[in-house]
Design a protein around this motif. Structure first.
Motif, PDB file in Angstrom:
ATOM      1  N   ASP A 403       0.802  -1.227   0.000  1.00 61.77           N
ATOM      2  CA  ASP A 403       0.000   0.000   0.000  1.00 61.77           C
ATOM      3  C   ASP A 403       0.834   1.276   0.000  1.00 61.77           C
ATOM      4  OD1 ASP A 403       0.965   0.177   2.569  1.00 61.77           O
ATOM      5  OD2 ASP A 403      -0.939  -0.321   3.529  1.00 61.77           O
ATOM      6  N   SER A 404       2.158   1.174  -0.070  1.00 68.01           N
ATOM      7  CA  SER A 404       2.968   2.404  -0.046  1.00 68.01           C
ATOM      8  C   SER A 404       4.363   2.135  -0.571  1.00 68.01           C
ATOM      9  CB  SER A 404       3.071   2.931   1.394  1.00 68.01           C
ATOM     10  OG  SER A 404       3.735   1.984   2.201  1.00 68.01           O
ATOM     11  N   LYS A 405       5.042   3.228  -0.913  1.00 70.93           N
ATOM     12  CA  LYS A 405       6.463   3.135  -1.248  1.00 70.93           C
ATOM     13  C   LYS A 405       7.148   4.342  -0.640  1.00 70.93           C
ATOM     14  CE  LYS A 405       9.668   1.924  -4.851  1.00 70.93           C
ATOM     15  NZ  LYS A 405       9.922   1.711  -6.278  1.00 70.93           N
ATOM     16  N   ALA A 406       8.214   4.105   0.108  1.00 70.15           N
ATOM     17  CA  ALA A 406       8.960   5.205   0.721  1.00 70.15           C
ATOM     18  C   ALA A 406      10.427   4.818   0.755  1.00 70.15           C
ATOM     19  CB  ALA A 406       8.444   5.477   2.138  1.00 70.15           C
ATOM     20  N   LYS A 407      11.272   5.790   0.440  1.00 70.99           N
ATOM     21  CA  LYS A 407      12.730   5.585   0.431  1.00 70.99           C
ATOM     22  C   LYS A 407      13.113   4.341  -0.364  1.00 70.99           C
ATOM     23  CE  LYS A 407      13.290   7.867   4.871  1.00 70.99           C
ATOM     24  NZ  LYS A 407      13.417   7.691   6.282  1.00 70.99           N
ATOM     25  N   GLY A 416      -1.922 -10.594   9.299  1.00 71.86           N
ATOM     26  CA  GLY A 416      -1.898 -10.360  10.747  1.00 71.86           C
ATOM     27  C   GLY A 416      -1.651  -8.904  11.101  1.00 71.86           C
ATOM     28  N   ASN A 417      -1.702  -8.022  10.103  1.00 71.08           N
ATOM     29  CA  ASN A 417      -1.534  -6.578  10.290  1.00 71.08           C
ATOM     30  C   ASN A 417      -0.110  -6.174  10.639  1.00 71.08           C
ATOM     31  OD1 ASN A 417      -3.067  -4.294   9.859  1.00 71.08           O
ATOM     32  ND2 ASN A 417      -3.254  -3.863  12.047  1.00 71.08           N
ATOM     33  N   GLN A 418       0.867  -7.040  10.385  1.00 70.55           N
ATOM     34  CA  GLN A 418       2.259  -6.633  10.621  1.00 70.55           C
ATOM     35  C   GLN A 418       2.740  -5.799   9.441  1.00 70.55           C
ATOM     36  OE1 GLN A 418       2.140 -10.520  10.650  1.00 70.55           O
ATOM     37  NE2 GLN A 418       3.234 -10.971  12.545  1.00 70.55           N
ATOM     38  N   LEU A 419       3.522  -4.778   9.769  1.00 68.22           N
ATOM     39  CA  LEU A 419       4.112  -3.920   8.735  1.00 68.22           C
ATOM     40  C   LEU A 419       5.311  -4.650   8.133  1.00 68.22           C
ATOM     41  CD1 LEU A 419       4.007  -1.109   7.471  1.00 68.22           C
ATOM     42  CD2 LEU A 419       5.367  -0.275   9.404  1.00 68.22           C
ATOM     43  N   VAL A 420       5.324  -4.769   6.811  1.00 69.22           N
ATOM     44  CA  VAL A 420       6.411  -5.488   6.129  1.00 69.22           C
ATOM     45  C   VAL A 420       6.983  -4.581   5.041  1.00 69.22           C
ATOM     46  CG1 VAL A 420       7.051  -7.564   4.824  1.00 69.22           C
ATOM     47  CG2 VAL A 420       5.201  -7.686   6.520  1.00 69.22           C
ATOM     48  N   HIS A 421       8.328  -4.479   5.005  1.00 72.87           N
ATOM     49  CA  HIS A 421       9.016  -3.706   3.960  1.00 72.87           C
ATOM     50  C   HIS A 421       9.854  -4.632   3.102  1.00 72.87           C
ATOM     51  CE1 HIS A 421       7.969   0.119   5.732  1.00 72.87           C
ATOM     52  NE2 HIS A 421       8.466  -0.244   6.907  1.00 72.87           N
ATOM     53  N   PHE A 422       9.984  -4.278   1.828  1.00 70.07           N
ATOM     54  CA  PHE A 422      10.894  -5.027   0.947  1.00 70.07           C
ATOM     55  C   PHE A 422      11.236  -4.175  -0.264  1.00 70.07           C
ATOM     56  CE2 PHE A 422       7.892  -6.172  -2.453  1.00 70.07           C
ATOM     57  CZ  PHE A 422       6.674  -5.925  -1.818  1.00 70.07           C
ATOM     58  N   GLU A 423      12.329  -4.521  -0.919  1.00 72.90           N
ATOM     59  CA  GLU A 423      12.744  -3.792  -2.122  1.00 72.90           C
ATOM     60  C   GLU A 423      12.420  -4.625  -3.348  1.00 72.90           C
ATOM     61  OE1 GLU A 423      16.796  -2.535  -1.850  1.00 72.90           O
ATOM     62  OE2 GLU A 423      16.443  -1.486   0.049  1.00 72.90           O
ATOM     63  N   ASP A 424      11.961  -3.950  -4.409  1.00 73.87           N
ATOM     64  CA  ASP A 424      11.643  -4.666  -5.644  1.00 73.87           C
ATOM     65  C   ASP A 424      11.472  -3.633  -6.749  1.00 73.87           C
ATOM     66  OD1 ASP A 424      10.295  -7.737  -6.172  1.00 73.87           O
ATOM     67  OD2 ASP A 424      10.015  -6.196  -7.714  1.00 73.87           O
ATOM     68  N   ASP A 425      11.989  -3.941  -7.948  1.00 76.38           N
ATOM     69  CA  ASP A 425      11.935  -2.966  -9.042  1.00 76.38           C
ATOM     70  C   ASP A 425      10.566  -2.903  -9.717  1.00 76.38           C
ATOM     71  OD1 ASP A 425      14.495  -2.284  -8.637  1.00 76.38           O
ATOM     72  OD2 ASP A 425      15.317  -3.687 -10.119  1.00 76.38           O
ATOM     73  N   ARG A 426       9.734  -3.900  -9.500  1.00 76.13           N
ATOM     74  CA  ARG A 426       8.438  -3.929 -10.194  1.00 76.13           C
ATOM     75  C   ARG A 426       7.458  -2.918  -9.570  1.00 76.13           C
ATOM     76  NH1 ARG A 426       7.416 -10.204  -9.344  1.00 76.13           N
ATOM     77  NH2 ARG A 426       8.366  -9.596  -7.372  1.00 76.13           N
ATOM     78  N   ASP A 427       6.409  -2.569 -10.328  1.00 74.67           N
ATOM     79  CA  ASP A 427       5.357  -1.715  -9.771  1.00 74.67           C
ATOM     80  C   ASP A 427       4.366  -2.626  -9.045  1.00 74.67           C
ATOM     81  OD1 ASP A 427       3.446   0.036  -9.057  1.00 74.67           O
ATOM     82  OD2 ASP A 427       2.839   0.616 -11.075  1.00 74.67           O
ATOM     83  N   MET A 446      11.210  -7.230   7.539  1.00 72.03           N
ATOM     84  CA  MET A 446      11.729  -6.964   6.191  1.00 72.03           C
ATOM     85  C   MET A 446      11.982  -8.274   5.489  1.00 72.03           C
ATOM     86  SD  MET A 446      14.252  -3.735   6.585  1.00 72.03           S
ATOM     87  CE  MET A 446      14.623  -3.773   4.860  1.00 72.03           C
ATOM     88  N   GLY A 447      11.918  -8.235   4.143  1.00 72.12           N
ATOM     89  CA  GLY A 447      12.128  -9.495   3.429  1.00 72.12           C
ATOM     90  C   GLY A 447      12.310  -9.288   1.944  1.00 72.12           C
ATOM     91  N   GLU A 448      12.157 -10.403   1.224  1.00 73.81           N
ATOM     92  CA  GLU A 448      12.315 -10.399  -0.234  1.00 73.81           C
ATOM     93  C   GLU A 448      11.054 -10.956  -0.863  1.00 73.81           C
ATOM     94  OE1 GLU A 448      15.518 -13.091  -0.531  1.00 73.81           O
ATOM     95  OE2 GLU A 448      16.927 -11.714   0.442  1.00 73.81           O
ATOM     96  N   ALA A 449      10.630 -10.285  -1.939  1.00 76.39           N
ATOM     97  CA  ALA A 449       9.438 -10.775  -2.659  1.00 76.39           C
ATOM     98  C   ALA A 449       9.785 -12.073  -3.379  1.00 76.39           C
ATOM     99  CB  ALA A 449       8.979  -9.727  -3.656  1.00 76.39           C
TER     100      ALA A 449
END
Ligand code: SF4
Length: 454
Positions: A403-407, A416-427, A446-449
């Motif tokens: 639902d977002s992209k930042a930095k 489970g409503n946990q906030l998860v961040h990951f990097e990926d070049d796709r939209d 944090m993780g990998e798609a």
């Protein structure tokens, strides 16, 4: 309900548009719970219907609506600050209606009129018809206005509206001794199930993937309706529509958290395995004086049944520290309960008396410094619990709704409503992505798609 920061996140496509743009703009400022956000969405839908369009600049607005909250003093102070700030603009544009709604207004209109004479209209939450007094065009559409949606489409980054709030029950029949909500929102009133199901079907058509059903006591839904149906039946009906990826509900009362509701959570594919169940205190004497009408045993029992039916379920709760008369030993009981419960998230607030409530008549006898100490003690203990619980996810794969992209990083929530961040070049905005968790902290993962988004 959890407080949210003021923001305008109304999607221009939330409402059917009957009249073409009339060149006028509205600015809506909302503070407080998700129910206020949903009420603001309804106001926006009404104004869109008669040709207004949203603006994010107060100076450009032809009408300003502030939606207020009084659950905490800090929120009320922010509303007063905003009203005082807008006095300048109102002097420059005296013809622009300035409107105040939300919990601050109920039963207070005379006093508010004296304090804020530059406000043109005060109206009670959900008494939307009063808006006609400053927007006469609404009178021509009166019958149709009832049909306008109550739902709310937050505007995510880009153009994806993927999550929405849908109010299903208004008001509260409890009288917790510290809480102003029942005085401002009235008795519980459930919306007809057909209306809610129809609205969710519309949202699914618009591409919404995540719906949260709202109410001050959301799991009391239906007891005032003629048909014999409650939240479990509503969850089943909404799930049965198909096409919805995630279904949640906020805020539950422990007393109404029946086996049937927990069974529905466990059995229905779209209902997320996330329980938000405020306990408020871990001491039965404090709970009695809070008039919460349950004991810690009941709350623990509901958690145990949830975890029995859904072993991977996450649990969030709310705590108030420094309630009048709360002794060190009673506070220690709260810490002990939280240690036993092993929640994934704890929202903790320091008690502040709200004028008009029962507990406001009692001495607010816990010094501010002691409230702060207790607040920090809960947060410190919970940080250690969350560190351990989140570390359990290392190596596992969680489904994330982006639902977002930042930095440069995508962000989203797990079921489970946990906030998860990951990097990926796709939209990936608005997509469901499986993320293998490689790093954890007390606050996010944090993780990998892996694999294809869907
Ligand atoms: S259940 Fe208690 S805390 Fe929640 S809205 Fe009702 S009175 Fe307030």
């Amino acid at each position: 309900m959890a407080m949210t920061e003021p923001r305008l996140t109304l999607h221009p496509a939330t409402a059917p548009r009957r009249l073409p743009p009339n060149g006028k703009h509205f600015f809506i400022w909302t503070i407080g719970c998700q129910m206020n956000e949903a009420d603001s969405a309804k106001v926006a839908a009404m104004l869109l219907e008669v040709g207004y369009r949203p603006t994010e600049q107060e100076d450009d607005a032809d009408i300003i609506v502030l939606n207020s909250c009084v659950v905490r003093q800090a929120a009320e102070d922010k509303v007063s600050g905003k009203l005082n700030y807008l006095a300048r603009l109102k002097r420059e544009k005296p013809e622009m209606p300035l409107v105040l709604t939300g919990c601050m207004v109920t039963n207070q209109q005379e006093k508010l009129r004296e304090r804020f004479p530059h406000v043109d209209l005060f109206f009670d939450p959900s008494d939307f018809d009063r808006l006609q007094e400053v927007v006469p065009e609404l009178a021509d559409l009166e019958d149709d206005l009832i049909q306008l949606p109550h739902y709310y489409l937050p505007e995510a980054a880009g153009d994806a509206s993927i999550a929405a709030y849908v109010p299903i029950i208004y008001g509260c029949n409890f009288l917790c001794s510290y809480c102003i909500v029942p005085y401002r929102r009235g008795k519980e009133t459930s919306r007809p199930m057909n209306d809610i199901v129809r609205e969710v079907a519309e949202l699914i058509d618009k591409g919404v993937r995540d719906v949260t059903l709202l109410g001050q006591t959301v799991n009391a839904y239906g007891h005032d309706l003629p048909e014999d149906a409650g939240l479990a039946e509503l969850l089943s009906a909404v799930d049965g529509l198909g096409g919805l990826d995630r279904l949640r509900f906020l805020t539950s009362h422990p007393k109404y958290m029946s086996d049937q509701i927990i069974d529905a959570m466990a059995d229905l594919p779209s209902v997320c395995e996330h329980m938000n169940l405020p306990v408020q205190a871990g001491d039965n004497e404090v709970l009695r004086r809070m008039r919460r009408t349950y004991t810690t045993d009941l709350w623990l029992d509901r958690l145990a049944y949830t975890r029995k039916r859904m072993p991977t379920a996450t649990v969030a709760t709310d705590i108030i520290v420094g309630f009048p008369g709360e002794t060190d030993a009673q506070f220690q009981n709260t810490l002990d309960l939280l240690k036993e419960a092993q929640c994934d998230k704890v929202h903790v607030a320091m008690y502040s008396p709200r004028p008009g409530t029962l507990s406001a008549r009692w001495e607010d006898d816990i010094p501010h410094e002691e409230k702060q100490r207790r607040h920090q003690a809960v947060e410190k203990q919970q940080e250690a619990i969350c560190t351990a619980r989140n570390a359990n996810h290392l190596g596992s794969t969680l489904e994330v709704l982006v639902d977002s992209k930042a930095k440069g990083r995508w962000g989203g929530r797990s079921r489970g409503n946990q906030l998860v961040h990951f990097e990926d070049d796709r939209d990936l905005l608005g997509q469901l992505v499986d993320v293998k968790i490689t790093k954890s902290s007390p606050w996010y993962l944090m993780g990998e798609a892996i694999g294809a988004p869907r």
